[in-house]
Scaffold this active site. Structure first.
Site, short mmCIF file in Angstrom:
data_model
loop_
_atom_site.label_atom_id
_atom_site.label_comp_id
_atom_site.label_asym_id
_atom_site.label_seq_id
_atom_site.Cartn_x
_atom_site.Cartn_y
_atom_site.Cartn_z
N LEU A 91 9.57 -21.26 -5.30
CA LEU A 91 8.72 -20.30 -4.57
C LEU A 91 7.38 -20.19 -5.30
O LEU A 91 7.35 -20.24 -6.52
CB LEU A 91 9.39 -18.91 -4.59
CG LEU A 91 8.58 -17.77 -3.95
CD1 LEU A 91 8.71 -17.82 -2.42
CD2 LEU A 91 9.06 -16.39 -4.45
N HIS A 109 2.42 3.35 -9.13
CA HIS A 109 2.15 1.94 -9.42
C HIS A 109 3.29 1.32 -10.21
O HIS A 109 3.67 0.17 -9.99
CB HIS A 109 0.82 1.79 -10.18
CG HIS A 109 -0.37 2.22 -9.38
ND1 HIS A 109 -0.59 1.81 -8.09
CD2 HIS A 109 -1.42 3.04 -9.69
CE1 HIS A 109 -1.71 2.35 -7.63
NE2 HIS A 109 -2.23 3.11 -8.59
N ASP A 128 0.85 -1.19 0.00
CA ASP A 128 0.00 0.00 0.00
C ASP A 128 0.88 1.25 0.00
O ASP A 128 2.00 1.23 0.53
CB ASP A 128 -0.90 -0.02 1.24
CG ASP A 128 -2.09 0.92 1.11
OD1 ASP A 128 -2.34 1.43 0.00
OD2 ASP A 128 -2.75 1.16 2.14
C1 IPE Z 1 -5.62 -2.64 -0.33
O1 IPE Z 1 -5.22 -1.33 -0.44
C2 IPE Z 1 -5.65 -3.29 -1.69
C3 IPE Z 1 -4.36 -3.49 -2.34
C4 IPE Z 1 -3.19 -3.22 -1.82
C5 IPE Z 1 -4.44 -4.07 -3.64
P1 IPE Z 1 -6.26 -0.13 -0.57
O2 IPE Z 1 -5.45 1.10 -0.62
O3 IPE Z 1 -7.18 -0.38 -1.71
O4 IPE Z 1 -7.08 -0.27 0.77
P2 IPE Z 1 -7.83 0.84 1.66
O5 IPE Z 1 -8.75 1.59 0.74
O6 IPE Z 1 -6.78 1.71 2.25
O7 IPE Z 1 -8.54 0.03 2.67
C1 IPE Z 2 -1.57 0.18 -3.41
O1 IPE Z 2 -1.31 1.54 -3.43
C2 IPE Z 2 -1.75 -0.40 -4.79
C3 IPE Z 2 -3.13 -0.75 -5.16
C4 IPE Z 2 -4.17 -0.69 -4.39
C5 IPE Z 2 -3.31 -1.20 -6.51
P1 IPE Z 2 -2.49 2.62 -3.41
O2 IPE Z 2 -2.85 2.93 -4.83
O3 IPE Z 2 -3.60 2.16 -2.56
O4 IPE Z 2 -1.75 3.86 -2.78
P2 IPE Z 2 -2.37 4.90 -1.74
O5 IPE Z 2 -2.90 4.10 -0.61
O6 IPE Z 2 -3.45 5.64 -2.47
O7 IPE Z 2 -1.21 5.76 -1.37
MG MG Z 3 -4.04 2.43 -0.61
#
Ligand code: IPE
Ligand code: IPE
Ligand code: MG
Length: 227
Positions: free
Chosen positions: A126, A31, A14
Site C-alpha cells: 500500500l 489531533h 476533518d
Molecule cells: C482541511 O481541513 C485540511 C486538513 C484536513 C489538513 P481544514 O479544517 O483546515 O479546512 P477548512 O478550514 O474547513 O476549509
Molecule cells: C483536521 O481537524 C486536522 C487538521 C486540519 C490538521 P481540524 O483541526 O480542522 O478540526 P476542526 O475542523 O477544527 O473541528
Molecule cells: Mg477543520
C-alpha cells in the site's frame, strides 16, 4: 455485482478540533486521537484487496494561519507519528510517501520525512500518502514550473507527470465532519472522483464506516462523460 474497483482513496480528515471541544478537551487532544485513527484506517487499507493507495490530508498550505501553538503541536505530532510508524510500515509492507511543499518544515521534521520515505520506498502492499504543507494550487504551480525549467511544453501529460503524486486519478474522496468542500485538496487528481461526505468527526471514524462508504462507491455508475 461491483460496478467499480477502488484503487486510489483520498481522505480529508476533518473535525479533530470539534471532537475535542465537544468533550471539553483541548484541540490538541483531538489531533492525538485523530492520529490513532490514521493508523487504524491505514492498516485497514493495507489489508483491503483492491486499495493501492490512501492519501490523507494532514496539513494544508492554509493551516499555517492557525495559532502558533497548534501548528507547533501538529509538527511535533507528525514527527512522533512517523518515527513510531516506521516499524508498522515495514511489518505491513507499506510505502510512505509525502506530498506537498516540504521545504517549509524544520530541518528535523524534513529529515524524519526523508528517512521514512527512504526506508519504506521498496514496500509494495500500500502507498500511505500524507499531504503535508499541501495545497492543490501550489502543487499545480510547482509542477508547471518543473516542466518549464526542463524546457518542456505544458500538456496534460507533462503537467500530470510533474505533480507530487505518482498517480493521476483518485477514485473516491471522503471528507469527515460534515463540511462539503475541497479546501484546496488534490485539485487535479479529483477531477473525476466520486465524493462522499459523512458527518462523523475524524476521531470517531472507523474501518466499519469506511467499509460502508466503499460499498456505496462500488455500486455507483461512473460515466466519465460517456453514456
Ligand atoms: C482541511 O481541513 C485540511 C486538513 C484536513 C489538513 P481544514 O479544517 O483546515 O479546512 P477548512 O478550514 O474547513 O476549509
Ligand atoms: C483536521 O481537524 C486536522 C487538521 C486540519 C490538521 P481540524 O483541526 O480542522 O478540526 P476542526 O475542523 O477544527 O473541528
Ligand atoms: Mg477543520
Amino acid at each position: 455485482m461491483k460496478q467499480n474497483i477502488l484503487k486510489h482513496l483520498a481522505i480529508i480528515m476533518d473535525g479533530n478540533g470539534r471532537w475535542a471541544e465537544q468533550q471539553g478537551l483541548k484541540r490538541t487532544k483531538g489531533h492525538e486521537a485523530g492520529a490513532e485513527v490514521v493508523r487504524e484506517i491505514t492498516t485497514y487499507c493495507a489489508n483491503h484487496p483492491t486499495i493501492e493507495s490512501v492519501t490523507h490530508y494532514a496539513f494544508s498550505t492554509e493551516n499555517w494561519k492557525r495559532p502558533k501553538l497548534e501548528v507547533e503541536f501538529l509538527m511535533k505530532l507528525l514527527d512522533r507519528y512517523l518515527k513510531k510508524e516506521l516499524a508498522t510500515y515495514q511489518e505491513e509492507n507499506i510505502r510512505f510517501v509525502a506530498i506537498g511543499d516540504l521545504s517549509q518544515f524544520s530541518p528535523k521534521l524534513q529529515k524524519t520525512i526523508a528517512v521514512t520515505m527512504r526506508e519504506t520506498r521498496d514496500n509494495t502492499r500500500l502507498d500511505q500518502v500524507l499531504a503535508l504543507n499541501y495545497g492543490g494550487r501550489d502543487e499545480i504551480v510547482r509542477a508547471a514550473n518543473r516542466v518549464l525549467e526542463r524546457g518542456g511544453k505544458i500538456t496534460e501529460e507533462s503537467l500530470g507527470a510533474a505533480l507530487d503524486t505518482p498517480y493521476r486519478d483518485i477514485d473516491l474522496l471522503i471528507r469527515t465532519s460534515g463540511e462539503q468542500r475541497l479546501s484546496n485538496y488534490l485539485l487535479w487528481q479529483l477531477s473525476y472522483s466520486e465524493l462522499a461526505f459523512t458527518p462523523t468527526l475524524w476521531p470517531d471514524f472507523t474501518p466499519e464506516e469506511l467499509e460502508g462508504l466503499i460499498g456505496d462507491f462500488e455500486q455507483r455508475n461512473r460515466r466519465f462523460g460517456g453514456i
